[in-house]
Write a protein that holds these residues in place. Structure first.
Motif, PDB file in Angstrom:
ATOM      1  N   THR A 147       0.751  -1.297   0.042  1.00 53.21           N
ATOM      2  CA  THR A 147       0.080   0.068  -0.025  1.00 53.21           C
ATOM      3  C   THR A 147       0.852   1.217  -0.145  1.00 53.21           C
ATOM      4  OG1 THR A 147      -0.098   0.020   2.393  1.00 53.21           O
ATOM      5  CG2 THR A 147      -1.716  -1.191   1.354  1.00 53.21           C
ATOM      6  N   GLU A 148       0.305   2.228  -0.542  1.00 52.27           N
ATOM      7  CA  GLU A 148       1.180   3.613  -0.462  1.00 52.27           C
ATOM      8  C   GLU A 148       1.525   4.062   0.855  1.00 52.27           C
ATOM      9  OE1 GLU A 148       0.690   8.134  -2.234  1.00 52.27           O
ATOM     10  OE2 GLU A 148      -1.103   6.865  -2.061  1.00 52.27           O
ATOM     11  N   LYS A 149       0.753   4.136   1.846  1.00 48.60           N
ATOM     12  CA  LYS A 149       1.094   4.462   3.165  1.00 48.60           C
ATOM     13  C   LYS A 149       2.246   3.612   3.824  1.00 48.60           C
ATOM     14  CE  LYS A 149      -0.753   5.243   7.763  1.00 48.60           C
ATOM     15  NZ  LYS A 149      -2.145   5.215   8.713  1.00 48.60           N
ATOM     16  N   LYS A 150       2.113   2.352   3.589  1.00 45.95           N
ATOM     17  CA  LYS A 150       3.310   1.096   4.094  1.00 45.95           C
ATOM     18  C   LYS A 150       4.624   1.375   3.245  1.00 45.95           C
ATOM     19  CE  LYS A 150       4.410  -3.176   5.307  1.00 45.95           C
ATOM     20  NZ  LYS A 150       3.876  -4.508   5.376  1.00 45.95           N
ATOM     21  N   SER A 151       4.513   2.004   1.842  1.00 47.78           N
ATOM     22  CA  SER A 151       5.752   1.951   1.208  1.00 47.78           C
ATOM     23  C   SER A 151       6.452   3.178   1.543  1.00 47.78           C
ATOM     24  CB  SER A 151       5.302   2.245  -0.429  1.00 47.78           C
ATOM     25  OG  SER A 151       4.464   3.353  -0.566  1.00 47.78           O
ATOM     26  N   TYR A 152       5.848   4.338   1.817  1.00 44.09           N
ATOM     27  CA  TYR A 152       6.429   5.371   2.372  1.00 44.09           C
ATOM     28  C   TYR A 152       6.982   5.193   3.786  1.00 44.09           C
ATOM     29  CZ  TYR A 152       4.611   8.732  -1.045  1.00 44.09           C
ATOM     30  OH  TYR A 152       4.425   9.498  -2.294  1.00 44.09           O
ATOM     31  N   PHE A 153       6.378   4.403   4.658  1.00 42.49           N
ATOM     32  CA  PHE A 153       6.852   4.103   6.153  1.00 42.49           C
ATOM     33  C   PHE A 153       8.192   3.152   5.464  1.00 42.49           C
ATOM     34  CE2 PHE A 153       7.130   0.352   9.064  1.00 42.49           C
ATOM     35  CZ  PHE A 153       7.408   1.237  10.064  1.00 42.49           C
ATOM     36  N   LEU A 154       8.244   2.325   4.813  1.00 42.81           N
ATOM     37  CA  LEU A 154       9.171   1.410   4.724  1.00 42.81           C
ATOM     38  C   LEU A 154      10.564   2.217   4.045  1.00 42.81           C
ATOM     39  CD1 LEU A 154       7.697  -1.879   3.155  1.00 42.81           C
ATOM     40  CD2 LEU A 154       8.792  -1.512   5.368  1.00 42.81           C
ATOM     41  N   ALA A 155      10.183   3.101   3.324  1.00 40.38           N
ATOM     42  CA  ALA A 155      11.193   3.930   2.665  1.00 40.38           C
ATOM     43  C   ALA A 155      12.069   4.771   3.743  1.00 40.38           C
ATOM     44  CB  ALA A 155      10.747   4.796   1.517  1.00 40.38           C
ATOM     45  N   MET A 156      11.275   5.504   4.621  1.00 40.95           N
ATOM     46  CA  MET A 156      11.873   6.237   5.800  1.00 40.95           C
ATOM     47  C   MET A 156      12.622   5.289   6.774  1.00 40.95           C
ATOM     48  SD  MET A 156       9.179   9.295   6.121  1.00 40.95           S
ATOM     49  CE  MET A 156       7.501   8.766   5.679  1.00 40.95           C
ATOM     50  N   LYS A 157      11.827   4.124   7.147  1.00 40.53           N
ATOM     51  CA  LYS A 157      12.535   3.204   8.258  1.00 40.53           C
ATOM     52  C   LYS A 157      13.742   2.754   7.579  1.00 40.53           C
ATOM     53  CE  LYS A 157      11.564  -0.977  10.445  1.00 40.53           C
ATOM     54  NZ  LYS A 157      12.748  -1.553   9.883  1.00 40.53           N
ATOM     55  N   TRP A 158      13.936   2.289   6.045  1.00 34.14           N
ATOM     56  CA  TRP A 158      15.295   1.867   5.724  1.00 34.14           C
ATOM     57  C   TRP A 158      16.171   2.988   5.625  1.00 34.14           C
ATOM     58  CZ3 TRP A 158      12.706  -0.922   0.873  1.00 34.14           C
ATOM     59  CH2 TRP A 158      12.193  -2.260   1.043  1.00 34.14           C
ATOM     60  N   LEU A 159      16.099   4.204   5.224  1.00 33.15           N
ATOM     61  CA  LEU A 159      16.615   5.325   5.328  1.00 33.15           C
ATOM     62  C   LEU A 159      17.490   5.564   6.906  1.00 33.15           C
ATOM     63  CD1 LEU A 159      15.161   7.994   3.059  1.00 33.15           C
ATOM     64  CD2 LEU A 159      17.213   7.001   2.824  1.00 33.15           C
ATOM     65  N   LEU A 160      16.592   5.497   7.679  1.00 29.57           N
ATOM     66  CA  LEU A 160      17.034   5.875   9.142  1.00 29.57           C
ATOM     67  C   LEU A 160      17.749   4.524   9.688  1.00 29.57           C
ATOM     68  CD1 LEU A 160      13.817   7.196  11.017  1.00 29.57           C
ATOM     69  CD2 LEU A 160      16.034   8.286  10.765  1.00 29.57           C
ATOM     70  N   ASP A 161      17.655   3.180   9.274  1.00 25.60           N
ATOM     71  CA  ASP A 161      18.182   1.931   9.832  1.00 25.60           C
ATOM     72  C   ASP A 161      19.652   1.950   9.211  1.00 25.60           C
ATOM     73  OD1 ASP A 161      16.000   1.326  11.092  1.00 25.60           O
ATOM     74  OD2 ASP A 161      15.336  -0.216   9.578  1.00 25.60           O
ATOM     75  N   ALA A 162      19.573   2.336   7.628  1.00 27.47           N
ATOM     76  CA  ALA A 162      20.885   2.597   7.244  1.00 27.47           C
ATOM     77  C   ALA A 162      21.755   3.528   7.407  1.00 27.47           C
ATOM     78  CB  ALA A 162      20.803   2.680   5.548  1.00 27.47           C
ATOM     79  N   ALA A 163      21.172   4.654   8.224  1.00 22.84           N
ATOM     80  CA  ALA A 163      22.167   5.565   8.906  1.00 22.84           C
ATOM     81  C   ALA A 163      22.570   5.192  10.258  1.00 22.84           C
ATOM     82  CB  ALA A 163      21.444   6.952   8.923  1.00 22.84           C
ATOM     83  N   ARG A 164      21.715   4.604  10.939  1.00 22.03           N
ATOM     84  CA  ARG A 164      22.139   4.035  12.169  1.00 22.03           C
ATOM     85  C   ARG A 164      23.023   2.938  12.315  1.00 22.03           C
ATOM     86  NH1 ARG A 164      15.724   4.836  14.190  1.00 22.03           N
ATOM     87  NH2 ARG A 164      16.123   7.095  14.984  1.00 22.03           N
TER      88      ARG A 164
END
Length: 213
Positions: A147-164
């Protein structure tokens, strides 16, 4: 008197309870942040009160507001805002340096930090994901749309996880800034993770019919 099943009574009780728990009746409209509205047509419509995180300022961004929520830990929202502001500052400084060093077409260098964040999230959004579905005692990894809402959530979560996941000696705003810049250019670990997920979904497309069977 007609017989009413117990399940129907429970549903009716739950619906009445949910209406009582709501602060606003069902005919109240959601708050609108857009200032350009027809006031005559909307003057008779009751509107719910806006939440604390909503704003009609030109600096307000829905994706930015969501990212602040995902950065927040232990309820320290002010710290999350400061970290994101430092991230935008790092991105802008880096892009200005690239602009000054670029001797060719300088219009290709984007300086707007929020636009780069939007580009990074759009490039990192997955369209499909694998879901384990059991058929005949065997679990199959079936590709299903996100879903569109989950795709945005996953994108931001992956960006934060990759940074951390990077070196702890480097401050989070600097790590997150580089991840956003890489993703905005279609590079980096987050874009690779999305491409790998799409590749796995493509290889498992033979099991796609198990979604409906």
């Amino acid at each position: 008197m007609a017989y009413v099943p117990a399940t129907t009574l429970n549903i009716l009780r739950f619906s009445k309870l949910s209406r009582l728990m709501s602060m606003y009746p069902s005919h109240f409209a959601e708050p609108n942040l857009n200032k350009i509205t027809d006031r005559k047509s909307a003057s008779h419509i009751p509107v719910k009160a806006a939440t604390n995180d909503l704003s009609d300022s030109i600096f307000y961004g829905e994706l930015k507001n969501k990212l602040i929520k995902y950065i927040t830990k232990k309820g320290n929202r002010n710290l999350a805002k400061e970290l994101l502001n430092e991230t935008f500052e790092t991105i802008k400084r880096t892009q200005i340096e690239r602009l000054n060093l670029n001797k060719g077409d300088k219009t290709s260098v984007i300086i707007n930090s929020e636009q780069l964040l939007i580009n990074a999230i759009e490039n990192s959004r997955p369209l499909l994901q694998l879901s384990a579905i059991k058929r005949g005692g065997v679990k199959y990894q079936v590709p299903v749309p996100v879903t569109e809402k989950k795709s945005y959530f996953l994108a931001m979560k992956w960006l934060l996880d990759a940074a951390r996941e990077k070196d702890r000696k480097v401050h989070l705003p600097e790590k997150l800034a580089w991840e956003i810049l890489d993703a905005a250019c279609g590079q980096g670990r987050v874009v690779k993770k999305k491409d790998d997920l799409h590749r796995q979904c493509e290889s498992n497309r033979a099991y796609a019919h198990y979604r409906w069977s």
